[in-house]
Every structure is written in structure tokens, then in C-alpha cells.
Design a protein around this motif. Structure first.
Motif, mmCIF file in Angstrom:
data_model
loop_
_atom_site.group_PDB
_atom_site.id
_atom_site.type_symbol
_atom_site.label_atom_id
_atom_site.label_comp_id
_atom_site.label_asym_id
_atom_site.label_seq_id
_atom_site.Cartn_x
_atom_site.Cartn_y
_atom_site.Cartn_z
ATOM 1 N N ALA A 96 -33.632 19.333 5.831
ATOM 2 C CA ALA A 96 -33.166 19.676 4.285
ATOM 3 C C ALA A 96 -33.666 18.888 3.426
ATOM 4 N N THR A 97 -33.973 19.321 1.838
ATOM 5 C CA THR A 97 -33.637 18.223 0.776
ATOM 6 C C THR A 97 -32.460 17.634 0.640
ATOM 7 N N ARG A 98 -31.968 16.719 0.083
ATOM 8 C CA ARG A 98 -31.080 16.264 -0.637
ATOM 9 C C ARG A 98 -30.801 15.644 -1.884
ATOM 10 N N VAL A 99 -29.957 15.557 -2.218
ATOM 11 C CA VAL A 99 -30.178 14.228 -3.877
ATOM 12 C C VAL A 99 -29.255 13.781 -3.631
ATOM 13 N N VAL A 100 -29.284 12.360 -4.144
ATOM 14 C CA VAL A 100 -28.847 11.022 -3.775
ATOM 15 C C VAL A 100 -28.173 10.664 -5.379
ATOM 16 N N GLU A 101 -27.271 10.452 -5.871
ATOM 17 C CA GLU A 101 -27.116 10.301 -7.026
ATOM 18 C C GLU A 101 -26.009 8.642 -6.914
ATOM 19 N N ALA A 102 -25.873 7.945 -7.986
ATOM 20 C CA ALA A 102 -25.084 6.610 -8.418
ATOM 21 C C ALA A 102 -25.045 6.451 -9.720
ATOM 22 N N LEU A 103 -23.506 6.368 -10.380
ATOM 23 C CA LEU A 103 -23.174 6.644 -10.900
ATOM 24 C C LEU A 103 -22.895 5.339 -11.178
ATOM 25 N N VAL A 104 -23.584 3.869 -12.383
ATOM 26 C CA VAL A 104 -22.414 2.523 -12.008
ATOM 27 C C VAL A 104 -21.864 2.662 -13.753
ATOM 28 N N VAL A 105 -21.041 1.961 -13.514
ATOM 29 C CA VAL A 105 -19.913 1.735 -14.646
ATOM 30 C C VAL A 105 -20.181 0.016 -14.778
ATOM 31 N N ALA A 106 -20.109 -0.073 -15.713
ATOM 32 C CA ALA A 106 -20.246 -1.554 -16.707
ATOM 33 C C ALA A 106 -18.813 -1.728 -17.463
ATOM 34 N N SER A 107 -17.566 -2.396 -17.141
ATOM 35 C CA SER A 107 -16.649 -2.282 -18.434
ATOM 36 C C SER A 107 -16.318 -3.450 -18.824
ATOM 37 N N TYR A 108 -16.517 -4.129 -19.528
ATOM 38 C CA TYR A 108 -17.080 -5.395 -20.520
ATOM 39 C C TYR A 108 -14.707 -5.572 -21.425
ATOM 40 N N GLU A 109 -14.091 -5.046 -20.976
ATOM 41 C CA GLU A 109 -12.834 -4.859 -21.801
ATOM 42 C C GLU A 109 -11.576 -6.319 -20.463
ATOM 43 N N PRO A 110 -11.401 -6.682 -20.351
ATOM 44 C CA PRO A 110 -10.532 -7.563 -19.361
ATOM 45 C C PRO A 110 -9.707 -6.762 -18.655
ATOM 46 N N PRO A 111 -9.495 -6.888 -17.881
ATOM 47 C CA PRO A 111 -8.450 -6.071 -16.775
ATOM 48 C C PRO A 111 -7.075 -6.145 -17.557
ATOM 49 N N ALA A 112 -6.969 -5.064 -17.036
ATOM 50 C CA ALA A 112 -5.080 -5.324 -17.192
ATOM 51 C C ALA A 112 -4.109 -6.273 -16.363
ATOM 52 N N THR A 113 -2.933 -6.832 -16.404
ATOM 53 C CA THR A 113 -2.655 -7.835 -15.799
ATOM 54 C C THR A 113 -1.084 -7.433 -15.926
ATOM 55 N N THR A 114 -0.454 -7.049 -15.201
ATOM 56 C CA THR A 114 0.760 -6.317 -14.773
ATOM 57 C C THR A 114 1.644 -7.618 -14.206
ATOM 58 N N THR A 115 2.523 -8.095 -15.249
ATOM 59 C CA THR A 115 3.235 -9.057 -14.054
ATOM 60 C C THR A 115 4.504 -8.164 -13.606
ATOM 61 N N THR A 116 5.150 -8.420 -12.327
ATOM 62 C CA THR A 116 6.148 -8.015 -11.817
ATOM 63 C C THR A 116 7.551 -9.522 -11.364
ATOM 64 N N THR A 117 8.716 -8.685 -12.007
ATOM 65 C CA THR A 117 9.755 -10.776 -11.625
ATOM 66 C C THR A 117 10.395 -9.662 -10.497
ATOM 67 N N PRO A 118 10.949 -10.270 -9.795
ATOM 68 C CA PRO A 118 12.460 -8.836 -9.287
ATOM 69 C C PRO A 118 13.291 -10.010 -9.805
ATOM 70 N N ALA A 119 14.585 -9.144 -9.724
ATOM 71 C CA ALA A 119 15.739 -10.015 -10.375
ATOM 72 C C ALA A 119 16.028 -11.362 -9.760
ATOM 73 N N THR A 120 16.515 -12.347 -10.273
ATOM 74 C CA THR A 120 17.828 -13.304 -9.464
ATOM 75 C C THR A 120 18.883 -13.036 -9.665
ATOM 76 N N THR A 121 19.675 -12.954 -7.867
ATOM 77 C CA THR A 121 20.422 -12.854 -8.248
ATOM 78 C C THR A 121 21.480 -14.365 -7.928
ATOM 79 N N THR A 122 22.739 -14.674 -8.508
ATOM 80 C CA THR A 122 23.744 -16.090 -7.579
ATOM 81 C C THR A 122 24.704 -14.927 -7.512
ATOM 82 N N THR A 123 25.154 -15.241 -6.410
ATOM 83 C CA THR A 123 27.041 -15.096 -6.201
ATOM 84 C C THR A 123 27.716 -16.222 -5.691
ATOM 85 N N THR A 124 28.547 -16.116 -6.288
ATOM 86 C CA THR A 124 30.111 -17.367 -5.979
ATOM 87 C C THR A 124 31.323 -16.246 -5.466
ATOM 88 N N PRO A 125 31.541 -16.118 -4.265
ATOM 89 C CA PRO A 125 32.833 -16.040 -4.103
ATOM 90 C C PRO A 125 34.185 -16.608 -4.071
#
Length: 514
Positions: free
Chosen positions: A199-228
Motif C-alpha cells: 500500500a502507498t501512504r501519504v504522511v503530512e506534518a503541519l508545523v505551527v510556530a507562534s511568536y505571541e506570549p502565551p495567555a496566562t490565566t490566574t484563578t484565586t479561590p475565595a478566602t473565608t473567615t468565620t467567627t461564630p
């Protein structure tokens, strides 16, 4: 003064003429192109004299190209070679074919010696090759084996690789086999097992290079203070999610006569995650996925998708033909032979045509290294079997190396042959047959003589003589006597002899006429 200046100018021109006539130079240009836009392309000039040897001295090199805007460079070196590095940013220069020119001058009055021009290419796509290897061996042709894993790897050109290492924030290769998407890799490699020979097969590779800085996502969970408290509830403020800086926490406690319980505050540090951008619709990681070709530019002949101008792309394609390696070798025939017998073996095997084979006899024991090769590329086979006929002059142990090859494999199969020698002894028939034949001959001769004697006695006939006047003629005469008598009668005349008492005697010496 004028005469002195004119003589000096004449001398200079004379010296320049001698230099130009007696010294002949030529220069060559080499490069590491083609390169993608934005990468550095390096040109090298080598200066030689009329004998083809590197020139000696100090020289002035002037570089320039025909790009707009134009690049120029000048340098004075004490060696016969120099390099010039130029960059073609994608925002300024379009891809295409350009020309570079170098002029070499002598350091003495900068008299031009020679010049040279060369063409070079600036491409829109990344440059390189799609390499393939199996069993730690590089596959240079189009044939691959279906019995081992194939490793595909994109090998970028040195200028393009250096560009990505300096500026790219992410480089991802997306892999396709017969226009079926098989996932993405960050190391620009793919491991794949081919099935189905022929069998004859065709292999292709698409290389994509990005020059933009990666997007940074910061997640801060809620801080809870309880005084009964016993009477008044505590009011708590929760920080909103997805904020870069967490706000301060405010806690209000009411004053009562009832003693309060000490509050406990738990704070969790913010977690930062980085997500690299990818083309829409492309799943990340490995695995096989059926993705529409509309999501990829250049792949499978797709030119309808507009590529992102802020990224660099590279399309690498390779056609491969799947072949089955040589396997299942079977040898039929005897490998224990008496000295003087011919080796007659039949070798059968499996695999994809075409095959080549050869036989190499080795005396004594032999350890196969796997590096054995056939001389003159071996004999061509169209079938999956062949015969081995060989004669060994001397007894001993031999090894027949059967080297069988096809497009994707080479197998060295040893067969041990033992030639033994047997002590030769006279066979019983060699003695019995001559003695028996001799005895039979003697017996036949004896019986033949006896039969002859008996037959002669049986068939002897008595002849009666009726001449009663001659009694002496009645006696029996043997064959020998009759033969002698006939001979005597034929020699002597009857009148010259007379018979007396059965004895012949001459009657007279001379005959008389009566």
C-alpha cells in the motif's frame, strides 16, 4: 613638479597593470539557504588564485543584494574567505528569489580583483525534511516495513530552527496519514505502525510556530473567615474569582456580653495556569481524530484556509510504500552428507517482492554479525524460494550463509553442513561374483565336452563295404587316416605304386608302356 607627478602616476598604473596581468583570482559563494522570512541567511565567499589554491594577503570584500530595501556590507580581512549574515523580516520582505553579489578588491589601492553572483530563496514556509527511521536506522527511500514501528521526525533547517529557538513561544506539529488526523506533538515526532503491505501512504506534518506570549490565566479561590457568636452573625466578604490581585478580607464582629469563639481564617494561594494557543477545532495531545481539513491550511492540498500572519507554518510531506520484510525462512534437505555427495537444499520464505539473494560458504564454525552483504548485489528472485546446490571438495564442517534481501529488510540465515568420510571396504559381491562365474564356466566346459563325446558316439555310422575281393578294404579307417590317404593319392599317381599286404610300394621306378 608636474613631471614628477606624471612619472609617479605612470609607475602606479604600471604596477597595477602588472598585478592585474600576473595575478588571476576567482571567488565562489556558498549559502545555507533557503530560509524562512525572519531567519538569518549566511553567505560565504572563498577566494582562490589562478592555481586553485586559497589566496594569500589582505582583501576587501563588498557585499550587496537586490532586495528593496537593499542590504550592503563591506569588510577587510586577512584571510581568503569571509561570511555575511543578512535577515529578511516577514513584515518588510516578500518571499521569493533574490540575488547577492560580492566584489573582491586588493587592499593596495582597492583595485578590483574579481566578483561573483548567486541566487537565494526566502520562503514563506519553514524549511527542512521529514525524516523516517525504523529499528534505529534511517530510511532514505520510500519503502517502509509493516513489522516495526516507524518514527517520523521533522528536521528543520539550521537557520529556521535557530529562529524558532530565539523567538517562538510554542512550536506544535499536527500529523496526518492519508488525510486522517493523528494528533499533535511538541517534539515534532510521530510514532506510527503501518499495516497492509503493498500500500502507498501519504504522511503530512503541519508545523505551527507562534511568536505571541502565551495567555496566562490566574484563578484565586475565595478566602473565608468565620467567627461564630452566640447572638450576632458574622458578615464575610468573598473575593471574586478570576482576578489578578485578591482584595483584602473584611470581617465585622458584633459586641455582646456573651464571650465569642476565636475565628479561624484559611487562605489558599492563587493557582496560575498557562494555556498555549492552538488553531480552532484541533484537539490537543495524541490519538486519532477525524478532523475536517478546513481547519488546517496547506494540509491535503487545502489552500482555502487563510493562515495567521503572526505565525510561521511549515508543511512536510512524504510518500511511503509499505512492504513486508523477509521472514519465515525454511530450509529442506539433508545437511549431513557423505564425502563426494552434492549439497541439495530448497529454501522458502515469506515477504514482499523483489528479492535478491546470495550464498557464501564458510569453513568451520561462523558467528553471524548481521553486516554480511552480497557481492554484486546478489541474484534477483521473483519467487519466494530457491535451490542451493554446492559441492565441498574436502570433508569437514561448513556454514552456508544465505543472505536474502528485499526493499525493507536483509536477513542472514546460516545453515551448518557436515561432510563426513567413510572407510571404504571391499564388498562381498566383488569376491563372490567372479568366483561364481568361474565355477559356472568350468562346469559348463566339462558338461560341454562330455556332451560332445556322448553325441559323437551316438551318431557314429558303420559303413559296409561290399567289395568282397579285397578283404583289406574292410578294415575301419579313422578320419585322420582317410585324410592322409586322400592327400597321398592326390600327390602320387596310382600306376606308380603297387599294393602288397595293405602297404603301398612302388612297382617300378619308371613307367613302361604295355
Amino acid at each position: 613638479m608636474k613631471a614628477y607627478c606624471s612619472r609617479t602616476a605612470l609607475l602606479i598604473w604600471f604596477l597595477m597593470f602588472i598585478v592585474s596581468v600576473d595575478s588571476y583570482y576567482y571567488v565562489t559563494i556558498s549559502q545555507n539557504g533557503p530560509v524562512v522570512r525572519g531567519a538569518n541567511i549566511t553567505f560565504r565567499a572563498d577566494l582562490f588564485n589562478s592555481f586553485g589554491q586559497p589566496a594569500k594577503g589582505t582583501f576587501w570584500y563588498v557585499w550587496k543584494d537586490n532586495a528593496i530595501p537593499q542590504h550592503t556590507g563591506e569588510v577587510e580581512v586577512h584571510s581568503p574567505w569571509t561570511e555575511w549574515v543578512v535577515s529578511f523580516p516577514a513584515s518588510v520582505y516578500a518571499p521569493g528569489t533574490y540575488e547577492v553579489d560580492v566584489t573582491v578588491s586588493s587592499s593596495f589601492l582597492y583595485w578590483p580583483l574579481c566578483s561573483q553572483r548567486a541566487l537565494f530563496n526566502i520562503t514563506a514556509l519553514l524549511n527542512g525534511d521529514l525524516a523516517l527511521s525504523q529499528r534505529n536506522r534511517t530510511v532514505f527511500g520510500k519503502f517502509v516495513s509493516n513489522s516495526s514501528e516507524a518514527v517520523h521526525r521533522v528536521q528543520l533547517g539550521q537557520p529556521d530552527r535557530e529562529l524558532l529557538e530565539r523567538n517562538a513561544t510554542s512550536v506544535v506539529a499536527y500529523w496526518f496519514v492519508d488525510c486522517v488526523y493523528y494528533g499533535s506533538t511538541g517534539d515534532l515526532s510521530l510514532r506510527f505502525n503501518y499495516s497492509g503491505p503493498e500500500a502507498t501512504r501519504v504522511v503530512e506534518a503541519l508545523v505551527v510556530a507562534s511568536y505571541e506570549p502565551p495567555a496566562t490565566t490566574t484563578t484565586t479561590p475565595a478566602t473565608t473567615t468565620t467567627t461564630p457568636t452566640t447572638t450576632t452573625p458574622t458578615t464575610t466578604t468573598v473575593a471574586p474569582a478570576n482576578t489578578t490581585t485578591p482584595p483584602p478580607t473584611t470581617t465585622t464582629v458584633a459586641t455582646t456580653t456573651t464571650p465569642t469563639t476565636t475565628s479561624t481564617t484559611t487562605t489558599t494561594p492563587a493557582a496560575t495556569t498557562t494555556t498555549a494557543s492552538a488553531p480552532p477545532g484541533i484537539p490537543r495531545g495524541g490519538g486519532s481524530h477525524n478532523v475536517s481539513a478546513a481547519d488546517f491550511p496547506f494540509v491535503c492540498g487545502n489552500g482555502s484556509v487563510m493562515p495567521d500572519p503572526k505565525k510561521s507554518y511549515g508543511l512536510f510531506r512524504r510518500h511511503v510504500v509499505v512492504r513486508a520484510p523477509v521472514s519465515g525462512i525454511e530450509v529442506s534437505g539433508s545437511n549431513w552428507l557423505q564425502h563426494g555427495d552434492m549439497v541439495n537444499l530448497t529454501v522458502s520464505f515469506n515477504g514482499s517482492v523483489n528479492f535478491t539473494h546470495c550464498i557464501q560458504p564458510k569453513q568451520g564454525s561462523y558467528n553471524v554479525t548481521g553486516n554480511e552483504t552480497c557481492k554484486n548485489e546478489g541474484a534477483l528472485l521473483r519467487e519466494r524460494k530457491f535451490r542451493v546446490i554446492h559441492y565441498f571438495r574436502y570433508p569437514g564442517t561448513y556454514v552456508l550463509l544465505m543472505i536474502i534481501s528485499n526493499d525493507v529488510s536483509r536477513v542472514v540465515y546460516p545453515v551448518t553442513i557436515n561432510i563426513y568420510e567413510v572407510t571404504k571396504q571391499a564388498q562381498l559381491s566383488v569376491i563372490v561374483v567372479p568366483v561364481t562365474c568361474s565355477l559356472l564356466a568350468v562346469i559348463l566346459m566339462v558338461f560341454g565336452v562330455a556332451y560332445y563325446v556322448q553325441s559323437r558316439n551316438r551318431y557314429t555310422v558303420e559303413v559296409a563295404d561290399f567289395d568282397f575281393g579285397k578283404a583289406s578294404d574292410m578294415e575301419y579307417k579313422t578320419f585322420r587316416e582317410r585324410l592322409r590317404e586322400s592327400l597321398a593319392n592326390s600327390i602320387n599317381r596310382p600306376g606308380d605304386y603297387r599294393e602288397s599286404d595293405n602297404i603301398w610300394s612302388p612297382s617300378r621306378q619308371y613307367g613302361t608302356l604295355q
